[in-house]
Write a protein that holds these residues in place. Structure first.
Motif, PDB file in Angstrom:
ATOM      1  N   GLY A  11      -6.561   1.319  -5.087  1.00 52.25           N
ATOM      2  CA  GLY A  11      -5.593   0.426  -4.476  1.00 52.25           C
ATOM      3  C   GLY A  11      -4.617   1.109  -3.552  1.00 52.25           C
ATOM      4  O   GLY A  11      -3.779   0.454  -2.923  1.00 52.25           O
ATOM      5  N   THR A  12      -4.719   2.433  -3.427  1.00 52.27           N
ATOM      6  CA  THR A  12      -3.811   3.222  -2.578  1.00 52.27           C
ATOM      7  C   THR A  12      -4.478   3.561  -1.259  1.00 52.27           C
ATOM      8  O   THR A  12      -5.670   3.843  -1.211  1.00 52.27           O
ATOM      9  CB  THR A  12      -3.405   4.522  -3.306  1.00 52.27           C
ATOM     10  N   SER A  13      -3.691   3.525  -0.171  1.00 50.98           N
ATOM     11  CA  SER A  13      -4.214   3.857   1.146  1.00 50.98           C
ATOM     12  C   SER A  13      -4.048   5.341   1.447  1.00 50.98           C
ATOM     13  O   SER A  13      -2.995   5.928   1.186  1.00 50.98           O
ATOM     14  CB  SER A  13      -3.494   3.044   2.231  1.00 50.98           C
ATOM     15  N   TYR A  14      -5.096   5.932   2.013  1.00 52.96           N
ATOM     16  CA  TYR A  14      -5.078   7.310   2.477  1.00 52.96           C
ATOM     17  C   TYR A  14      -5.497   7.315   3.943  1.00 52.96           C
ATOM     18  O   TYR A  14      -6.305   6.488   4.366  1.00 52.96           O
ATOM     19  CB  TYR A  14      -6.035   8.175   1.647  1.00 52.96           C
ATOM     20  N   TYR A  70     -10.490  -2.630  -7.799  1.00 55.65           N
ATOM     21  CA  TYR A  70     -10.393  -2.592  -6.341  1.00 55.65           C
ATOM     22  C   TYR A  70     -11.726  -2.211  -5.702  1.00 55.65           C
ATOM     23  O   TYR A  70     -12.366  -1.240  -6.128  1.00 55.65           O
ATOM     24  CB  TYR A  70      -9.355  -1.565  -5.899  1.00 55.65           C
ATOM     25  N   VAL A  75      -8.718   2.727   1.692  1.00 58.39           N
ATOM     26  CA  VAL A  75      -8.070   2.167   0.521  1.00 58.39           C
ATOM     27  C   VAL A  75      -9.007   2.430  -0.654  1.00 58.39           C
ATOM     28  O   VAL A  75     -10.090   1.852  -0.738  1.00 58.39           O
ATOM     29  CB  VAL A  75      -7.802   0.658   0.673  1.00 58.39           C
ATOM     30  N   GLU A 124      -8.120   4.567   7.915  1.00 56.46           N
ATOM     31  CA  GLU A 124      -7.498   4.262   6.624  1.00 56.46           C
ATOM     32  C   GLU A 124      -8.580   4.058   5.566  1.00 56.46           C
ATOM     33  O   GLU A 124      -9.553   3.330   5.797  1.00 56.46           O
ATOM     34  CB  GLU A 124      -6.643   3.000   6.730  1.00 56.46           C
ATOM     35  N   PHE A 135       0.841  -1.186   0.000  1.00 51.05           N
ATOM     36  CA  PHE A 135       0.000   0.000   0.000  1.00 51.05           C
ATOM     37  C   PHE A 135       0.880   1.242   0.000  1.00 51.05           C
ATOM     38  O   PHE A 135       1.887   1.312   0.707  1.00 51.05           O
ATOM     39  CB  PHE A 135      -0.877   0.038   1.258  1.00 51.05           C
ATOM     40  N   ILE A 136       0.508   2.217  -0.804  1.00 52.90           N
ATOM     41  CA  ILE A 136       1.188   3.511  -0.791  1.00 52.90           C
ATOM     42  C   ILE A 136       0.520   4.345   0.278  1.00 52.90           C
ATOM     43  O   ILE A 136      -0.684   4.549   0.248  1.00 52.90           O
ATOM     44  CB  ILE A 136       1.081   4.206  -2.152  1.00 52.90           C
ATOM     45  N   ARG A 137       1.247   4.820   1.229  1.00 52.71           N
ATOM     46  CA  ARG A 137       0.645   5.473   2.372  1.00 52.71           C
ATOM     47  C   ARG A 137       0.832   6.977   2.277  1.00 52.71           C
ATOM     48  O   ARG A 137       1.939   7.475   2.265  1.00 52.71           O
ATOM     49  CB  ARG A 137       1.257   4.924   3.655  1.00 52.71           C
ATOM     50  N   ASN A 138      -0.269   7.665   2.206  1.00 50.14           N
ATOM     51  CA  ASN A 138      -0.263   9.113   2.069  1.00 50.14           C
ATOM     52  C   ASN A 138      -0.804   9.728   3.350  1.00 50.14           C
ATOM     53  O   ASN A 138      -2.005   9.771   3.552  1.00 50.14           O
ATOM     54  CB  ASN A 138      -1.116   9.547   0.881  1.00 50.14           C
ATOM     55  N   VAL A 176      -6.180   7.327  -5.934  1.00 55.78           N
ATOM     56  CA  VAL A 176      -5.629   6.302  -6.812  1.00 55.78           C
ATOM     57  C   VAL A 176      -6.130   4.947  -6.330  1.00 55.78           C
ATOM     58  O   VAL A 176      -5.876   4.566  -5.188  1.00 55.78           O
ATOM     59  CB  VAL A 176      -4.089   6.333  -6.797  1.00 55.78           C
TER      60      VAL A 176
END
Length: 574
Positions: free
Chosen positions: A48-51, A120, A61, A59, A3-6, A46
Motif C-alpha cells: 500500500g506504500t508508494s515508492y 493490495y 505501489v 511509481e 500514499f507514503i512517498r519514499n 510495505v
C-alpha cells in the motif's frame, strides 16, 4: 488512502529474496553494490506504500496479493531533461497520445481491491507523459535514445519484475493486467490476449483444433493446465470478458461478444505493444495476463465511473482467477461489537462491498470542494421527483445504530433535503428527517440512534422535498453500532457457533445453552442468563482442552460470550 512517498532510489529498497533480487537487477542491466545484499534483507516494501525512482518518474505501489496492474500511458510529466518523442527520432509508428485518466483508474483499482480483499494489488505507474516515454514499447521506440528516458524505462520494467518476483515467491502464480484507454467507436472493453481480431473470428472448434493459437496467447500456461478448452477460457461462461459483460461492462472477446466484426478496430495486446508479451505467459511462466483497453464514456470519463469500474473489477477478478488456482479471499469479517462503524462513501472504490454500496438515480455528477469528506461528492443541480441517492449498508445483526451524514454546504443547496432511514429489509422506513444543506457542511451531522430489528441491507435515501428548489449533495453516511441487547449479543454467538468445526450433537448442545440464555435475558432474568452463558463458556473451553477446537477457534467465541455477560451486567446496572 494517503500514499507514503519514499523518494529513494528503488534499487536500494528491494527486499526480495536475494536470488530473486539479483535476477531483477540483472534483467534491468544493473548489479547490486557491495554490501547491498545485506541491506536488501533488512528493507521491505510495505504493501500500500508508494515508492519512486530517483527522479520521481515511475511509481510503484507495493502489494501483497497475486495481481499486478500497470498504467504505462496515463502520465503527465514533461521534464526538460527528456525531449518530446517524434516520428523522425523514434520511428514512423510513434504515438504520443495520453490514455486519459488511466493513472487514476489504476489508483481506484488499487483501492477497490483493498476494500474487497483487505490485500493490495501491485501497481506500477509511468508518471511521464507518453510524449516523453512510451513504457509499452521496446526501449528504442520508448525512449528514442534519451538516457533519462531509458533509465525511466528500465526502472518501470524493473518495478514490474520486482512485483512479479514477489508474487511468485509468495503465491507461486499470478495475473498481470496492463491498463490502457481507447477511443474507438464501439464503447466496450477490448481484452488483448495477443490474438489478432481475425483469429478471434474463428469458431471455437477452429481455435481449439490448432494449438498455435493457445500457444501464442497471454494466458497460455493457465490454459494448458486447465480442464476447460482454450475457447471456453477465452470467451466461455467463465471468461474474463463474460464476467465483465455480466457486471455491466461490454467486453470483447466474451460469450456476449465473441470477436470484433470485420473493419472494427481492436487492440490485441501484442505487437507493437511490449508489456503483455514481456510480462505475461505466452512464452511460458506462471504469471499470465491481459491488456485491457478501456472505453472512455462510462469507464474513464468521471471519477465516479472510474470508481464503479474498479469495484466491478474487484468483484470479477476473484471468481475469474479462482479457476486458475489463484485465490483472492474476501476480507475477513469480525463479529459485531459496539463502536464498530461503517462509512458509506459516494465512491464505491472506497467502500468494502460486503458492507457498503452507493447508488443513484437521476443525473448526478461529480463535485469537489474543500468540504468533501473524501475525494469528491455527488451533485444534482436540478432534482426532480424520483431522483435519489442511496447509501446502502449491511446490518450484520439486529441492534441499535447511530446514523450520521456528511455534506458540503453551499448557498445554492436545497434547504429541504429529505433523509429517509430504512430497515434491514431495505423497504421499511424507520425515520425521516429534513435538513438544510446550505449550512452545517464539512462535519458529521447526527440523525439519531435507531434500532434495526433485522439483519440485511439497510439504507439512507437522500432526495429533494416536493416543491423545494436548490441542488442536492450526496457525500457520505456513517453508521455506528451503539449497543446490543443481551439477547442480540447471544444471537451473534449463535452465528459464531455455526462456524465452529464441531459435530451436530455438540453444536446442538451449545445452541441449547444459548437459547436458554436468550430466553432468560428476554424475561429480565440477568443472573440466570449469565449462568447459561457461563455453562456455554465452560463447554467451549472443554472442547478446546480436548483438542476438538483449536485455541484460535475457541478463544474468540469465549471472548465474545464474556463481552455479552459484561454488557448484560452494565445494562442491568450491576
Amino acid at each position: 488512502m494517503a500514499f507514503i512517498r519514499n523518494r529513494m532510489r528503488w534499487r536500494r529498497l528491494l527486499a526480495l529474496p536475494v536470488a530473486a533480487f539479483a535476477c531483477v537487477l540483472a534483467g534491468a542491466g544493473l548489479s547490486p553494490a557491495a554490501g547491498q545484499e545485506a541491506e536488501t534483507k533488512a528493507k521491505a516494501f510495505v504493501p500500500g506504500t508508494s515508492y519512486f525512482d530517483e527522479n520521481g518518474y515511475i511509481e510503484y505501489v507495493a502489494g501483497n496479493s497475486p495481481v499486478i496492474f500497470t498504467a504505462p500511458h496515463g502520465g503527465s510529466l514533461t521534464p526538460e531533461a527528456i525531449p518530446a518523442r517524434t516520428a523522425a527520432a523514434c520511428g514512423p509508428k510513434t504515438v504520443t497520445q495520453t490514455d486519459l485518466n488511466t493513472e487514476d483508474l489504476a489508483r481506484q483499482i488499487q483501492q477497490a481491491f483493498f476494500a474487497k480483499t483487505g490485500k493490495y494489488p501491485h501497481v506500477v505507474i509511468n508518471r511521464l507523459a507518453r510524449s516523453r516515454l512510451d513504457a509499452n514499447r521496446d526501449i528504442g521506440s520508448a525512449a528514442c535514445g534519451n538516457p533519462s528516458a531509458e533509465q525511466a524505462w528500465r526502472d518501470y520494467h524493473g518495478f514490474i519484475d520486482a512485483a512479479k518476483a514477489d508474487v511468485l515467491a509468495e503465491f507461486g502464480r499470478g495475473w498481470y493486467t496492463d491498463l490502457h484507454g481507447h477511443g474507438h467507436a464501439v464503447p466496450r472493453l477490448e481484452l488483448g490476449y495477443q490474438l489478432l481480431d481475425e483469429t478471434l473470428r474463428h469458431s471455437d472448434a477452429e481455435l481449439d483444433a490448432a494449438p498455435a493459437y493457445e500457444q501464442s496467447a497471454s494466458f497460455r500456461t493457465f490454459s494448458e493446465e486447465s480442464p476447460l478448452s482454450f475457447s471456453a477460457l477465452l470467451r466461455g461462461p467463465t471468461a474474463l470478458g463474460t464476467y465483465l459483460a455480466d457486471a455491466g461492462y461490454p467486453s470483447v472477446p466474451s460469450q456476449q461478444d465473441p470477436a470484433p466484426q470485420v473493419g472494427e478496430p481492436y487492440f490485441t495486446g501484442g505487437d507493437p505493444g511490449y508489456n503483455t508479451p514481456r510480462h505475461a505467459c505466452a512464452d511460458g511462466g506462471r504469471i499470465c495476463g491481459v491488456q485491457i483497453e478501456t472505453n472512455y464514456a462510462g469507464v474513464r470519463n468521471t471519477l465516479t465511473n472510474r470508481s464503479n469500474f474498479a469495484t466491478a473489477l474487484a468483484d470479477v477478478y476473484p471468481k475469474f482467477l479462482a479457476q486458475f488456482g489463484i485465490r483472492m479471499e474476501p476480507k475477513a469479517q469480525t463479529p459485531p461489537t459496539p463502536s464498530d462503524e461503517v462509512i458509506v462513501d459516494n465512491l464505491n472504490s472506497f467502500n468494502d462491498p460486503a458492507k457498503a454500496r452507493f447508488v443513484t438515480s437521476g443525473s448526478w455528477v461529480d463535485g469537489n470542494n474543500s468540504q468533501s469528506h473524501g475525494l469528491n461528492f455527488r451533485l444534482l443541480s436540478n432534482p426532480s421527483a424520483g431522483d435519489t441517492a442511496e447509501f446502502r449498508f449491511y446490518v450484520p445483526t439486529p441492534g441499535s445504530y447511530a446514523i450520521d451524514a456528511w455534506w458540503p454546504a453551499q448557498s445554492g443547496r436545497s434547504k429541504n433535503v429529505v433523509y429517509q432511514i430504512h430497515e434491514g429489509d431495505g423497504s421499511t422506513a424507520l425515520a425521516e428527517s429534513v435538513r438544510d444543506q446550505r449550512v452545517d457542511g464539512a462535519r458529521w451531522n447526527p440523525f439519531g440512534v435507531h434500532h434495526f430489528g433485522k439483519a440485511g441491507w439497510a439504507k439512507v435515501v437522500v432526495s429533494q422535498s416536493p416543491g423545494s428548489t436548490g441542488s442536492l449533495a450526496a457525500d457520505a453516511v456513517r453508521v455506528t453500532l451503539t449497543h446490543l441487547t443481551p439477547s442480540e449479543g447471544v444471537a451473534v454467538l449463535a452465528g459464531l457457533v455455526g462456524e465452529l468445526p464441531v459435530n451436530a450433537g455438540n453444536a446442538q448442545s451449545l445452541n441449547a445453552k444459548l437459547d436458554a440464555a436468550s430466553a432468560q435475558f428476554g424475561r429480565g432474568n440477568v443472573e440466570a442468563g449469565k449462568n447459561q452463558l457461563g455453562a456455554f463458556i465452560n463447554q467451549v473451553t472443554a472442547f478446546e482442552r480436548a483438542g476438538s477446537l483449536s485455541a484460535e477457534q475457541a478463544r474468540p467465541v469465549i471472548a465474545y460470550a464474556e463481552r455479552v455477560i459484561r454488557d448484560a451486567e452494565q445494562q442491568a446496572g450491576q
